[in-house]
Design a protein around this motif. Structure first.
Motif, PDB file in Angstrom:
ATOM      1  N   ILE A   1      -1.340  35.720  53.381  1.00 19.59           N
ATOM      2  CA  ILE A   1      -1.475  34.165  53.776  1.00 19.59           C
ATOM      3  C   ILE A   1      -2.068  33.981  55.180  1.00 19.59           C
ATOM      4  O   ILE A   1      -3.132  33.132  55.459  1.00 19.59           O
ATOM      5  CB  ILE A   1      -0.065  33.475  53.353  1.00 19.59           C
ATOM      6  CG1 ILE A   1       0.620  33.875  52.306  1.00 19.59           C
ATOM      7  CG2 ILE A   1       0.184  32.085  53.660  1.00 19.59           C
ATOM      8  CD1 ILE A   1      -0.319  33.553  50.938  1.00 19.59           C
TER       9      ILE A   1
ATOM     10  N   ARG B   1      -5.765  34.599  55.109  1.00 18.33           N
ATOM     11  CA  ARG B   1      -6.515  33.831  54.445  1.00 18.33           C
ATOM     12  C   ARG B   1      -6.510  32.382  55.066  1.00 18.33           C
ATOM     13  O   ARG B   1      -7.576  31.698  54.642  1.00 18.33           O
ATOM     14  CB  ARG B   1      -5.977  33.458  52.984  1.00 18.33           C
ATOM     15  CG  ARG B   1      -6.290  34.865  52.188  1.00 18.33           C
ATOM     16  CD  ARG B   1      -5.878  34.613  50.621  1.00 18.33           C
ATOM     17  NE  ARG B   1      -5.333  36.200  50.148  1.00 18.33           N
ATOM     18  CZ  ARG B   1      -4.363  36.521  49.572  1.00 18.33           C
ATOM     19  NH1 ARG B   1      -3.551  35.387  49.368  1.00 18.33           N
ATOM     20  NH2 ARG B   1      -4.364  37.630  48.946  1.00 18.33           N
ATOM     21  N   ARG B   2      -5.529  32.144  55.857  1.00 22.69           N
ATOM     22  CA  ARG B   2      -5.575  30.793  56.583  1.00 22.69           C
ATOM     23  C   ARG B   2      -6.569  30.907  57.714  1.00 22.69           C
ATOM     24  O   ARG B   2      -7.102  29.829  57.994  1.00 22.69           O
ATOM     25  CB  ARG B   2      -4.314  30.502  57.349  1.00 22.69           C
ATOM     26  CG  ARG B   2      -3.058  30.016  56.116  1.00 22.69           C
ATOM     27  CD  ARG B   2      -1.952  29.777  56.847  1.00 22.69           C
ATOM     28  NE  ARG B   2      -1.094  29.270  55.630  1.00 22.69           N
ATOM     29  CZ  ARG B   2       0.160  28.947  55.857  1.00 22.69           C
ATOM     30  NH1 ARG B   2       0.591  28.794  56.893  1.00 22.69           N
ATOM     31  NH2 ARG B   2       0.728  28.508  54.933  1.00 22.69           N
TER      32      ARG B   2
ATOM     33  N   LYS C   1      -8.262  17.154  40.967  1.00 17.79           N
ATOM     34  CA  LYS C   1      -7.530  16.326  41.685  1.00 17.79           C
ATOM     35  C   LYS C   1      -8.557  15.264  42.112  1.00 17.79           C
ATOM     36  O   LYS C   1     -10.108  15.680  41.910  1.00 17.79           O
ATOM     37  CB  LYS C   1      -6.872  17.041  42.912  1.00 17.79           C
ATOM     38  CG  LYS C   1      -5.568  17.900  42.903  1.00 17.79           C
ATOM     39  CD  LYS C   1      -4.924  18.503  43.885  1.00 17.79           C
ATOM     40  CE  LYS C   1      -4.222  19.373  43.585  1.00 17.79           C
ATOM     41  NZ  LYS C   1      -2.893  18.916  43.025  1.00 17.79           N
TER      42      LYS C   1
ATOM     43  N   TYR D   1      -5.922  19.128  50.438  1.00 17.11           N
ATOM     44  CA  TYR D   1      -5.103  20.174  49.941  1.00 17.11           C
ATOM     45  C   TYR D   1      -4.872  21.251  51.042  1.00 17.11           C
ATOM     46  O   TYR D   1      -3.576  21.673  51.285  1.00 17.11           O
ATOM     47  CB  TYR D   1      -5.638  20.846  48.798  1.00 17.11           C
ATOM     48  CG  TYR D   1      -4.835  21.799  48.008  1.00 17.11           C
ATOM     49  CD1 TYR D   1      -3.706  21.427  47.220  1.00 17.11           C
ATOM     50  CD2 TYR D   1      -4.794  23.247  48.306  1.00 17.11           C
ATOM     51  CE1 TYR D   1      -2.890  22.238  46.628  1.00 17.11           C
ATOM     52  CE2 TYR D   1      -4.091  24.009  47.743  1.00 17.11           C
ATOM     53  CZ  TYR D   1      -2.973  23.544  46.890  1.00 17.11           C
ATOM     54  OH  TYR D   1      -2.122  24.675  46.291  1.00 17.11           O
TER      55      TYR D   1
ATOM     56  N   VAL E   1      -1.441  22.565  52.621  1.00 16.23           N
ATOM     57  CA  VAL E   1      -0.995  23.847  52.639  1.00 16.23           C
ATOM     58  C   VAL E   1      -0.372  24.199  54.050  1.00 16.23           C
ATOM     59  O   VAL E   1       0.455  25.168  54.209  1.00 16.23           O
ATOM     60  CB  VAL E   1      -1.874  24.778  51.832  1.00 16.23           C
ATOM     61  CG1 VAL E   1      -1.667  26.139  52.185  1.00 16.23           C
ATOM     62  CG2 VAL E   1      -2.212  24.537  50.563  1.00 16.23           C
TER      63      VAL E   1
ATOM     64  N   ALA F   1      -2.483  29.332  50.763  1.00 18.56           N
ATOM     65  CA  ALA F   1      -1.397  28.831  49.792  1.00 18.56           C
ATOM     66  C   ALA F   1      -0.490  30.025  49.250  1.00 18.56           C
ATOM     67  O   ALA F   1      -1.268  30.835  48.865  1.00 18.56           O
ATOM     68  CB  ALA F   1      -1.686  27.900  48.810  1.00 18.56           C
ATOM     69  N   ARG F   2       0.679  29.957  49.313  1.00 18.18           N
ATOM     70  CA  ARG F   2       1.550  30.823  48.632  1.00 18.18           C
ATOM     71  C   ARG F   2       1.666  30.515  47.061  1.00 18.18           C
ATOM     72  O   ARG F   2       1.077  29.550  46.598  1.00 18.18           O
ATOM     73  CB  ARG F   2       2.932  30.975  49.200  1.00 18.18           C
ATOM     74  CG  ARG F   2       3.019  31.260  50.608  1.00 18.18           C
ATOM     75  CD  ARG F   2       4.478  31.657  51.185  1.00 18.18           C
ATOM     76  NE  ARG F   2       4.338  31.951  52.479  1.00 18.18           N
ATOM     77  CZ  ARG F   2       3.980  33.380  52.603  1.00 18.18           C
ATOM     78  NH1 ARG F   2       3.761  34.242  52.142  1.00 18.18           N
ATOM     79  NH2 ARG F   2       3.711  33.303  54.292  1.00 18.18           N
TER      80      ARG F   2
ATOM     81  N   TYR G   1       3.452  27.762  45.933  1.00 20.33           N
ATOM     82  CA  TYR G   1       2.839  26.551  46.148  1.00 20.33           C
ATOM     83  C   TYR G   1       1.703  26.255  45.482  1.00 20.33           C
ATOM     84  O   TYR G   1       1.624  24.874  44.865  1.00 20.33           O
ATOM     85  CB  TYR G   1       2.465  26.478  47.482  1.00 20.33           C
ATOM     86  CG  TYR G   1       2.108  25.134  48.217  1.00 20.33           C
ATOM     87  CD1 TYR G   1       3.072  24.220  48.762  1.00 20.33           C
ATOM     88  CD2 TYR G   1       0.642  24.784  48.330  1.00 20.33           C
ATOM     89  CE1 TYR G   1       2.839  23.165  49.351  1.00 20.33           C
ATOM     90  CE2 TYR G   1       0.504  23.414  48.666  1.00 20.33           C
ATOM     91  CZ  TYR G   1       1.513  22.659  49.236  1.00 20.33           C
ATOM     92  OH  TYR G   1       1.463  21.462  49.943  1.00 20.33           O
ATOM     93  N   THR G   2       1.135  27.275  44.913  1.00 18.62           N
ATOM     94  CA  THR G   2      -0.198  27.201  44.369  1.00 18.62           C
ATOM     95  C   THR G   2       0.295  26.617  42.823  1.00 18.62           C
ATOM     96  O   THR G   2      -0.252  25.739  42.148  1.00 18.62           O
ATOM     97  CB  THR G   2      -1.060  28.384  43.981  1.00 18.62           C
ATOM     98  OG1 THR G   2      -1.210  28.885  45.122  1.00 18.62           O
ATOM     99  CG2 THR G   2      -2.271  28.271  42.917  1.00 18.62           C
TER     100      THR G   2
ATOM    101  N   THR H   1       1.611  22.790  42.785  1.00 21.57           N
ATOM    102  CA  THR H   1       0.743  21.746  43.128  1.00 21.57           C
ATOM    103  C   THR H   1      -0.555  21.931  42.335  1.00 21.57           C
ATOM    104  O   THR H   1      -1.315  20.779  42.339  1.00 21.57           O
ATOM    105  CB  THR H   1       0.236  21.989  44.719  1.00 21.57           C
ATOM    106  OG1 THR H   1      -0.029  23.092  44.824  1.00 21.57           O
ATOM    107  CG2 THR H   1       1.266  21.503  45.617  1.00 21.57           C
TER     108      THR H   1
END
Lengths: 288, 299
Positions: A111, A114-115, A129, A137, A141, B193-194, B197-198, B201
């Protein structure tokens, strides 16, 4: 009698005509590369899809990966932000470092990787959305709550989409055209201010006009971000990138196909004066 | 030099008549067959609605919907309020138990378990449970709950119905989750996103309309069940809004009154049948409206 207009009779090579098309690296890669691949092999189960890839990714430059289908370029790209983790059975051997740290070390959280290393996919994949929520989004996150509207606007401006969507931010992202959707996906990616952006054939589903918009965008983004792009389109690699990695598919002694990095160099060099015969054959359109 | 395409010798005929006769009649037969099948499928549906309205509309009145059930089925008058209350309480409780559990189970199967051994086992068990006759569910709850407590109750009925609904919710939800494109999960993951969370959401909102359909199908099926309630809830003639104590429900009332020879009882059964159909319809419409608020429009 009609005046015949002769088409351009230059051979149908995909090599750029003239050095003018080759972008000069705007800044020499003086700084240490932001990422380094050392002997990277990617396995799907027991099948070794790519063997022994060693190459750098230079800071604030565009690195292109080209090569025929099945040569493993997308696989290598996806190993750069651990997206391969999502594929059951996929495994990466060798070292992928990001600012000197191996991202495959045991205590590294994908994570966190990827951030910092975002990704734009081949097929535009906006969330079902609204346009605003799509861009917001990533902020949600990452728990960025201040000035969300401003950041969304900035990201949409950065992706050259703001003027087209500013009056319909509440409508669904899926209502946009393909090219707009892809720029929305780019906006979504840059909104979280990543360090590196990986693009997996971002223009292959787009028409030439949308493609040129995305390419212009890449040039602008390169000042701010490091970009790695996989493309089937060699002219695109020649147009946008500073460095190019050429991959090919080889068949080993057991008859198993696997991808391999043939040559990595400055883009101008790859397209005008490649070292390896296979690179030359590929970029001039001669095979086998 | 390019070769010019051959010039057509006869004038072009692009009308339907120019197609071979076999292709034309095949198309006609296939279209006719589909229309006939649709009509045939609609006939029983229309007849049921017609019959229920014809026989039951006369008994519907404010008193019918609000008064207690007469102690003797043969007596005219009275109402069916306790059965409406029982159906709402029992089916509602069953839905509250089964839908969240079923959706979470489906999320496990499709997002985490995938084709692992545990997921495969649960999937098979859910399929087997779908095929278990509803009276067996009633007997099961009767044996493990009603006999030890020596008490029939609305809760026992709700548990029996929840057992019935659970596999339907799990399997229908899993099918819908499978239709959510993987692209969306990857896009979310690429933003850091974990997984949970995915799911919360992106995946569930994208699937909410299908999940609602599956859940309402399960609710409708449970609302119409008589068998699981026979042993577990008992029978009452006054409204019981609580989960403890014996209760009753519309299908049970219909069963009891329809099997009596008296005209008053039969009329009451038909009226209850309309009420049940309308209740299920209303529940479905409300669920659609609620899920519509969460669902994201394509346009």
């Amino acid at each position: 009698m009609n005046q015949m207009t002769f088409p351009d009779h230059r051979p149908l090579t995909t090599a750029p005509q003239g050095a003018g098309l080759v972008p000069d690296p705007r800044q020499a890669p003086a700084a240490a590369p932001v990422m380094n691949l050392t002997d990277v092999s990617v396995f799907y189960g027991s099948y070794e899809a790519v063997r022994n890839t060693t190459m750098p990714v230079h800071t604030h430059q565009i690195t292109a990966m080209i090569g025929p289908s099945g040569c493993g370029k997308s696989t290598v790209l996806r190993s750069l932000n651990r997206m391969n983790d999502l594929i059951p059975g996929a495994r990466v051997a060798g070292g992928v470092t990001y600012h000197g740290q191996d991202i495959y070390e045991r205590d590294v959280d994908p994570i966190q990787v990827r951030r910092r290393i975002g990704m734009v996919f081949q097929k535009p994949n906006p969330f079902p959305k609204s346009i605003f929520d799509n861009v917001a989004y990533g902020l949600k996150v990452n728990q960025i709550r201040d000035d969300v509207a401003g950041r969304v606007e900035q990201a949409l401006r950065g992706a050259a989409l703001w003027d087209e969507v500013k009056d319909k931010l509440k409508t669904s992202g899926l209502a946009l055209s393909g090219g707009q959707q892809q720029r929305l996906c780019i906006a979504r990616t840059i909104a979280v201010q990543p360090d590196v952006i990986l693009m997996d054939e971002p223009c292959s589903a787009l028409d030439p006009i949308a493609t040129s918009k995305v390419e212009d965008l890449m040039h602008e983004l390169a000042g701010q971000f490091t970009i790695v792009i996989v493309t089937h389109n060699m002219q695109q690699a020649a147009r946008v990138s500073h460095h190019t990695a050429f991959f090919t598919a080889e068949v080993d002694a057991n008859g198993v196909r696997h991808g391999r990095l043939v040559e990595f160099s400055e883009t101008g060099r790859i397209f005008t004066n490649p070292v390896d015969k296979r690179t030359e054959d590929y970029i001039t359109g001669r095979f086998g | 030099m390019t070769v010019a395409p051959p010039r057509p010798t006869a004038p072009l005929d692009l009308t339907r008549a120019a197609l071979p006769a076999t292709r034309r009649w095949r198309n006609t037969v296939a279209t006719g067959g589909m229309v006939a099948a649709l009509a045939l499928a609609a006939v029983p549906l229309a007849l049921i609605c017609y019959q229920v309205l014809l026989k039951g509309a006369g008994s519907i009145s404010w008193e019918f919907l609000t008064e207690d059930i007469p102690n003797s089925a043969r007596r005219a008058g009275g109402g069916i309020a306790p059965a409406i209350v029982g159906t709402l309480v029992i089916t509602g409780t069953a839905a509250l138990l089964a839908i969240p559990l079923g959706v979470l189970g489906a999320v496990y199967l499709n997002e985490y378990g995938k084709s692992g051994p545990l997921a495969k086992f649960i999937r098979t068990m859910a399929d087997v449970m779908t095929g278990v006759p509803s009276i067996v569910m009633g007997l099961f709850i009767y044996v493990i709950m009603v006999i030890p407590l020596q008490q029939q109750s609305g809760l026992a009925g709700a548990l029996a119905l929840a057992c019935l609904m659970l596999p339907v919710v799990i399997r229908s939800t899993e099918e819908v989750l499978r239709l959510v494109p993987d692209d969306l999960r990857q896009a979310s993951a690429a933003l850091g996103a974990r997984r949970w969370y995915t799911i919360v959401t992106v995946v569930l909102p994208a699937a909410v309309s299908g999940i609602t359909s599956g859940a309402m199908l399960a609710v409708a099926r449970a609302a119409g069940e008589t068998a699981p309630l026979i042993f577990t809830t008992g029978i009452v003639y006054q409204s019981n809004w609580s989960l403890s104590g014996a209760n009753t429900a519309l299908p049970a009332l219909i069963f009891k009154n329809a099997s009596e020879p008296f005209a008053a009882a039969n009329g009451r059964a038909w009226g209850a049948a309309i009420t049940l159909v309308v209740l299920v319809l209303a529940a479905t419409v409300i669920a659609r409206l609620i899920s519509g608020r969460f669902a994201v429009k394509d346009r």
